[in-house]
Scaffold this motif. Structure first.
Motif, short mmCIF file in Angstrom:
data_model
loop_
_atom_site.label_atom_id
_atom_site.label_comp_id
_atom_site.label_asym_id
_atom_site.label_seq_id
_atom_site.Cartn_x
_atom_site.Cartn_y
_atom_site.Cartn_z
N PHE A 1 0.83 -1.20 0.00
CA PHE A 1 0.00 0.00 0.00
C PHE A 1 0.86 1.25 0.00
CE2 PHE A 1 -2.34 3.41 2.06
CZ PHE A 1 -3.51 3.41 1.33
N LYS A 2 1.99 1.20 0.69
CA LYS A 2 2.86 2.37 0.75
C LYS A 2 3.37 2.74 -0.63
CE LYS A 2 4.50 2.21 5.49
NZ LYS A 2 4.15 3.61 5.76
N GLU A 3 3.54 1.74 -1.52
CA GLU A 3 4.09 2.01 -2.83
C GLU A 3 3.12 2.78 -3.72
OE1 GLU A 3 5.07 -1.77 -4.38
OE2 GLU A 3 6.61 -2.19 -2.88
N TYR A 4 1.85 2.50 -3.60
CA TYR A 4 0.86 3.13 -4.48
C TYR A 4 -0.24 3.84 -3.70
CZ TYR A 4 -3.15 3.57 -7.57
OH TYR A 4 -4.22 4.06 -8.26
N GLY A 5 -0.68 3.18 -2.61
CA GLY A 5 -1.82 3.72 -1.89
C GLY A 5 -1.56 5.08 -1.29
N GLU A 6 -0.35 5.29 -0.75
CA GLU A 6 -0.04 6.60 -0.17
C GLU A 6 -0.03 7.69 -1.23
OE1 GLU A 6 3.45 6.56 2.20
OE2 GLU A 6 2.41 5.76 3.94
N THR A 7 0.37 7.32 -2.45
CA THR A 7 0.32 8.30 -3.54
C THR A 7 -1.12 8.69 -3.84
OG1 THR A 7 2.32 7.34 -4.48
CG2 THR A 7 1.00 8.75 -5.91
N THR A 8 -2.01 7.69 -3.84
CA THR A 8 -3.43 7.96 -4.06
C THR A 8 -3.99 8.82 -2.94
OG1 THR A 8 -3.64 5.82 -5.16
CG2 THR A 8 -5.67 6.89 -4.46
N ALA A 9 -3.63 8.47 -1.70
CA ALA A 9 -4.10 9.27 -0.58
C ALA A 9 -3.58 10.70 -0.66
CB ALA A 9 -3.65 8.62 0.73
N GLU A 10 -2.32 10.85 -1.05
CA GLU A 10 -1.76 12.19 -1.16
C GLU A 10 -2.46 13.00 -2.24
OE1 GLU A 10 2.55 14.42 -1.63
OE2 GLU A 10 2.45 12.31 -1.13
N MET A 11 -2.86 12.33 -3.34
CA MET A 11 -3.58 13.03 -4.39
C MET A 11 -4.90 13.58 -3.87
SD MET A 11 -4.79 11.62 -8.12
CE MET A 11 -6.10 10.62 -7.41
N ALA A 12 -5.60 12.77 -3.04
CA ALA A 12 -6.85 13.24 -2.45
C ALA A 12 -6.60 14.41 -1.52
CB ALA A 12 -7.53 12.10 -1.70
N LEU A 13 -5.50 14.36 -0.78
CA LEU A 13 -5.17 15.46 0.13
C LEU A 13 -4.83 16.73 -0.65
CD1 LEU A 13 -2.95 13.55 2.72
CD2 LEU A 13 -5.38 14.09 2.87
N LEU A 14 -4.09 16.57 -1.75
CA LEU A 14 -3.76 17.73 -2.58
C LEU A 14 -5.02 18.40 -3.11
CD1 LEU A 14 -0.79 16.30 -4.72
CD2 LEU A 14 -0.65 17.66 -2.64
N LEU A 15 -5.93 17.59 -3.61
CA LEU A 15 -7.16 18.13 -4.16
C LEU A 15 -7.98 18.83 -3.09
CD1 LEU A 15 -9.03 18.42 -6.59
CD2 LEU A 15 -10.02 16.19 -6.02
N THR A 16 -8.00 18.25 -1.88
CA THR A 16 -8.75 18.87 -0.78
C THR A 16 -8.19 20.24 -0.43
OG1 THR A 16 -9.18 16.66 0.11
CG2 THR A 16 -9.61 18.52 1.55
N PHE A 17 -6.86 20.32 -0.38
CA PHE A 17 -6.23 21.60 -0.05
C PHE A 17 -6.53 22.66 -1.11
CE2 PHE A 17 -3.20 20.27 3.36
CZ PHE A 17 -3.45 21.35 4.18
N VAL A 18 -6.53 22.26 -2.36
CA VAL A 18 -6.83 23.23 -3.42
C VAL A 18 -8.29 23.67 -3.34
CG1 VAL A 18 -6.97 23.57 -5.92
CG2 VAL A 18 -5.02 22.37 -4.94
N LEU A 19 -9.20 22.73 -3.08
CA LEU A 19 -10.61 23.08 -2.94
C LEU A 19 -10.83 24.03 -1.77
CD1 LEU A 19 -12.37 19.63 -3.55
CD2 LEU A 19 -12.46 21.64 -5.03
N LEU A 20 -10.15 23.77 -0.67
CA LEU A 20 -10.28 24.65 0.48
C LEU A 20 -9.57 25.98 0.26
CD1 LEU A 20 -9.68 22.07 3.35
CD2 LEU A 20 -11.85 23.14 2.73
N GLY A 21 -8.49 25.95 -0.51
CA GLY A 21 -7.67 27.14 -0.69
C GLY A 21 -8.23 28.16 -1.65
N ASN A 22 -9.22 27.78 -2.50
CA ASN A 22 -9.68 28.77 -3.47
C ASN A 22 -10.51 29.88 -2.80
OD1 ASN A 22 -12.77 28.22 -4.03
ND2 ASN A 22 -11.80 26.21 -4.00
N SER A 23 -11.21 29.56 -1.72
CA SER A 23 -11.93 30.63 -1.01
C SER A 23 -12.18 30.29 0.45
CB SER A 23 -13.28 30.93 -1.71
OG SER A 23 -14.11 29.79 -1.69
N LEU A 24 -12.46 29.03 0.77
CA LEU A 24 -12.94 28.69 2.10
C LEU A 24 -11.93 28.97 3.19
CD1 LEU A 24 -14.87 25.37 1.40
CD2 LEU A 24 -15.82 27.60 1.97
N ILE A 25 -10.68 28.56 2.99
CA ILE A 25 -9.71 28.71 4.07
C ILE A 25 -9.42 30.18 4.39
CG2 ILE A 25 -7.57 28.69 2.71
CD1 ILE A 25 -6.43 26.78 4.86
N TRP A 26 -9.62 31.04 3.40
CA TRP A 26 -9.36 32.46 3.61
C TRP A 26 -10.45 33.13 4.43
CZ3 TRP A 26 -4.55 32.63 2.50
CH2 TRP A 26 -4.04 31.86 1.45
N THR A 27 -11.56 32.41 4.71
CA THR A 27 -12.57 32.97 5.61
C THR A 27 -12.01 33.13 7.02
OG1 THR A 27 -13.45 30.77 6.15
CG2 THR A 27 -14.45 31.94 4.29
#
Length: 509
Positions: free
Chosen positions: A280-306
């Protein structure tokens, strides 16, 4: 999610814009990964900046709202994966060996921090006790994403690395029940004896029980298919992701906590199947990190700046108190361990708040709890300050470590020795230049082929490239093997000055 007409016309499906966003995030994150690593800048800050550029304050291409179904789906997926990967990354052997450190970090270090932040939220901001408890639990969570750059540093003391890794891996599962219980009070439901019994059953039995059941069944099924049919190693990584989602869904179907179930499933797999954890570390963590990256971008476009919009005198005071509470608590809590000063200072200072805090505080938002949007904004302000303060200090630490180092001492490589402990795991070859053009370079090499190379007088170096988890749980050794960190193989090989003309034979498990 509002979609700008410059990106798609009014008749287009919003899914198209979401898909485009996923592609942009992955491409930009991949292209900038090397630059970010060399600069020491926190990746989170770059992603938040990318979100701001794409959001309404920048190009106006996306505008995510708290009620966005895309944010809900990505947020739930990310938190489940964070808990699952946290559990998989834990080593029971390591925890037992450092039980005292683990208990101090997770006990006083995490729970006392949550209690003191709760008191600060109640006293400074005047929040209700349930709301203060949710905010305290969310802000006591340290973020593994922000810590990743620090944990990869070779100059980080071993005790500090272990303590930070254990804290970031275990604190979410300790804090999550606090949030789930506080949400019951925040919803102003009538708390009867029957309702408390039902909540306890759902939280501490149905959720974890479903996760353990899915983990046991998944490992048993995989072991059976492995022995009879065989499974490609890369698909075992996908299998792990499937177990994570199945555990979450099973618990939610039983009205338990899917997040506790995901953690329980990961812990079960960690105990029973080390090989699946490493897959799982070889591939799964990459998949998890992709989800985290997307979450940060979604939050960063306007929500986190509230978080900036709610900043006034009392809120700023609370934010700085929340950031200062953990260092004080950790310094006091870890006194009995007798760590060296540098390790203790690093552990106490580097407790960044990031995506874990935001995902936890989003749970009452997704549940429609009263006052939860303000809790989210308050958490966002602390996270922004943490990214600035902790991320900036990490960059400063990186510059100090970048001073010229002494030239590495050449290492004598023994090449006459052979394997001594039974049949080794699969051996994979990482080749230098072959001595003769007629030699066929395989992707795998057997023991007989290895012996043949030595009999011909070829220079051969045996590399032990097993993960830390596999190394701890195996008595298999190879005489004369050079131990390489699997996360820094190339740099370690350069540091050891391994001869490039030799056959570099790496074995792993």
């Amino acid at each position: 999610m509002a979609i700008d007409s410059r990106v798609v016309d009014h008749a287009a499906d919003p899914f198209l814009a979401t898909l485009a966003l996923v592609g942009v995030v992955i491409v930009i994150a991949a292209l900038l990964s090397g630059l970010i690593e060399r600069s020491g800048a926190p990746q989170v800050a770059v992603l938040l900046g990318l979100g701001a550029v794409l959001g309404p304050y920048g190009l106006g291409l996306i505008d995510t709202r708290l009620d966005s179904p895309v944010l809900r789906a990505v947020g739930i997926l990310s938190l489940a994966l964070v808990l699952f990967t946290d559990a998989l990354s834990l080593s029971i052997t390591e925890i037992r060996r450092k039980l005292r450190l683990t208990l101090l970090v997770v006990g006083p270090g995490t729970l006392l921090s949550a209690v003191l932040i709760t008191l600060a939220a109640r006293g400074i901001l005047g929040l209700s006790w349930p709301a203060a408890a949710i905010l305290g639990a969310a802000l006591a969570s340290t973020d593994p994403v922000l810590l990743r750059g620090l944990l990869r540093r070779p100059d980080l003391p071993g005790e500090a690395r272990l303590a930070l890794r254990l804290e970031s891996g275990l604190n979410d599962i300790v804090l999550l029940p606090i949030v789930l219980v506080a949400m019951v009070f925040l919803a102003q439901r009538g708390a009867t004896e029957a309702s408390w019994s039902k909540m306890g059953l759902q939280l501490f039995l149905l959720g974890p029980g479903a996760g353990v059941a899915v983990g046991l069944l998944g490992v048993a099924t995989l072991d059976l298919i492995r022995r009879r049919l065989g499974i490609r190693r890369d698909y075992e990584s996908l299998y792990s992701l499937g177990l994570c989602f199945a555990a979450y869904a099973a618990a939610e179907f039983l009205h338990g906590s899917g997040f506790l179930s995901a953690f329980a499933a990961g812990m079960t797999i960690s105990i029973l199947d080390v090989e699946l954890c490493d897959c799982f570390k070889e591939y799964g963590e990459t998949t998890a990190e992709m989800a985290l990256l997307l979450t940060f971008v979604l939050l960063g476009n306007s929500l986190i700046w509230t978080g900036v919009t709610v900043a006034d005198g009392s809120v700023l005071l609370f934010a700085f108190v929340a950031l200062l509470i953990r260092p004080v608590v950790v310094l006091i809590s870890l006194k009995p361990v007798c760590l060296d000063r540098r390790s203790l200072a690093l552990i106490a200072w580097f407790g960044p708040r990031g995506l874990s805090s935001l995902l936890i505080v989003l749970l009452p938002v997704f549940a429609g709890m009263p006052g939860s949007p303000r809790l989210f904004s308050l958490c966002c302000l602390v996270v922004l300050l943490s990214v600035l303060i902790h991320g900036g200090s990490l960059m400063l630490l990186g510059r100090r470590a970048a001073a010229p180092a002494a030239a590495p001492v050449p290492v004598a490589i023994p090449v006459e020795s052979g394997f001594v402990a039974g049949e080794p795991p699969q051996t994979v070859i990482d080749r230098g230049e072959p001595a003769a053009p007629e030699v066929v370079i395989p992707e795998q090499i057997t023991l007989d082929e290895l012996r043949a190379l030595r009999e011909r007088g070829e220079p051969v170096v045996i590399l032990d490239a097993r993960s830390h988890r596999s190394l701890e749980n195996s008595d298999l050794t190879a005489e004369g093997a050079i131990r390489l960190d699997p996360d820094r193989t190339v740099k370690e090989a350069e540091r050891l000055q391994l001869p490039k003309e030799a056959w570099l034979v790496a074995f792993c498990a």
